[in-house]
Write an enzyme that holds these catalytic residues in place. Structure first.
Site, PDB file in Angstrom:
ATOM      1  N   GLU A  51      -3.229   9.766  16.861  1.00  0.00           N
ATOM      2  CA  GLU A  51      -4.530  10.440  16.907  1.00  0.00           C
ATOM      3  C   GLU A  51      -4.785  11.238  15.643  1.00  0.00           C
ATOM      4  OE1 GLU A  51      -8.035  10.818  18.753  1.00  0.00           O
ATOM      5  OE2 GLU A  51      -6.380  10.261  20.060  1.00  0.00           O
ATOM      6  N   ASP A  95      -7.436  10.352  12.265  1.00  0.00           N
ATOM      7  CA  ASP A  95      -8.484  11.222  11.747  1.00  0.00           C
ATOM      8  C   ASP A  95      -8.420  11.342  10.224  1.00  0.00           C
ATOM      9  OD1 ASP A  95      -9.492  11.656  14.232  1.00  0.00           O
ATOM     10  OD2 ASP A  95      -8.788  13.713  14.441  1.00  0.00           O
ATOM     11  N   SER A 142     -12.515   8.419  18.958  1.00  0.00           N
ATOM     12  CA  SER A 142     -11.655   9.100  17.993  1.00  0.00           C
ATOM     13  C   SER A 142     -11.697   8.402  16.647  1.00  0.00           C
ATOM     14  CB  SER A 142     -10.211   9.136  18.504  1.00  0.00           C
ATOM     15  OG  SER A 142     -10.102   9.882  19.682  1.00  0.00           O
ATOM     16  N   ASP A 147     -30.486   1.816  14.588  1.00  0.00           N
ATOM     17  CA  ASP A 147     -30.713   1.902  16.026  1.00  0.00           C
ATOM     18  C   ASP A 147     -29.923   0.803  16.742  1.00  0.00           C
ATOM     19  OD1 ASP A 147     -31.709   2.613  18.475  1.00  0.00           O
ATOM     20  OD2 ASP A 147     -33.743   1.845  18.120  1.00  0.00           O
TER      21      ASP A 147
END
Length: 336
Positions: A38, A42, A243, A284
């Site tokens: 994790e 990042d 994440s 979009d």
């Protein structure tokens, strides 16, 4: 976090391009030790996207005093608050969160105060929206925080479609969380966009799923959330989740801040009013659906405009660069 894993990632994927700007500055009491997927996700993603932009890795051990199952967000926010303006990062990406209701209302209010303090200092806070779709529990949609706070930018997830990587070739990914806060009222800057979404067909039944249509709606934006590669002591391919999306989006906003700073202008700071006022500068996402309460995928559907699975869409750097360059040099008015 380990420097070795970050360098291994750069060696594999940054040939011929700049990833980050030197090794990250380390801040906090949990910044060394075995590299976690994790945390390495990042820093590797944000430095991979934001080339030649300085980065920092902030890590904190412990749990919330309000709920021992929750993250120590106030510990991080306390450090942020005590860091001077000239030293504090101007964009943070956080990939952790819990059910909104797992925080007592007073504790959640305290977080909001700190989020607001960061915003008025010109700091942008991005949070992963969650990886459980509508987060169905006992047949009801349960909002997740801190992504549900109106004072952070919640990032949902997309996945490639058949024509990837052509522009617009993305669909909502089922794991992308979103919905409506039970704590915070809907801010004025998103009211029209959310009303349009709720007026369309195919939306889950409010009475059946128990969501609060007058609450703050999230996510605000989205980014790719699948097939990421992480080096965390060893290669870890195929990583998925919001994440992945939050640091990817944070990297884009770091580049936009870098552009503004090069023009002698301040950073963007609190992003949400800007995002909804300039939704045309995002791609979009109109296809796909989030997970709901059954295997049939009865969660939030993607629709034209804002939706509760991808927000207003994914950042279009070229269009956003035009918009941020045209903004005045002074800090924009913040409406909440």
């Amino acid at each position: 976090y380990t420097t070795g894993s970050l360098h291994a990632f750069w060696k594999l994927w940054c040939r011929g391009i700049s990833c980050g700007k030197g090794d990250p500055t380390l801040v906090g009491d949990a910044v060394k030790g075995s590299p976690g997927v994790e945390s390495m996700l990042d820093i590797e993603t944000i430095t991979g996207v934001a080339g030649n932009v300085s980065s920092e890795f902030w890590g904190f051990a412990g749990r919330s005093p309000d709920n021992p199952q929750n993250e120590p967000f106030l510990k991080w926010l306390g450090q942020l608050s005590s860091t001077s303006d000239d030293a504090v990062p101007k964009v943070f990406s956080t990939s952790y969160g819990e059910d909104e209701g797992s925080w007592s209302y007073p504790a959640a209010q305290r977080l909001n105060v700190e989020f607001q303090k960061a915003g008025v200092r010109g700091i942008s806070l991005l949070f992963a929206s969650g990886d459980s779709g509508a987060n169905c529990k006992s047949g009801r949609f349960v909002p997740q925080g801190p992504a549900s706070s109106p004072y952070v930018t919640a990032v949902g997830g997309t996945q490639p479609s058949g024509s990837w990587p052509s522009p617009g070739s993305e669909t909502a990914i089922g794991l992308s969380s979103g919905g409506f806060s039970n704590y915070w009222p809907m801010p004025s800057w998103q009211r029209d966009a959310v009303a349009k979404y709720l007026s369309q067909g195919g939306i889950p039944e409010q009475q059946r799923r128990g969501f609060n249509v007058s609450g703050r709606a999230f996510p605000d934006i989205s980014a790719q959330a699948t097939n990421f590669f992480v080096f965390a002591g060893m290669p870890v391919p195929g990583v998925a989740g919001t994440s992945c999306a939050s640091p990817a989006a944070a990297g884009i906003f770091a580049l936009l801040n870098d552009l503004r700073l090069s023009q002698g202008k301040p950073p963007l700071g609190f992003l949400n009013p800007f995002i909804y006022a300039n939704a045309h500068a995002f791609n979009d996402i109109t296809q796909g659906q989030g997970e709901g309460c059954s295997v049939l995928g009865d969660g939030w559907p993607a629709k034209a405009g804002w939706d509760a699975v991808t927000g207003v869409g994914t950042p279009n750097y070229a269009e956003l660069a035009k918009v941020v360059s045209s903004l005045p040099a002074g800090l924009p008015q913040i409406v909440v």
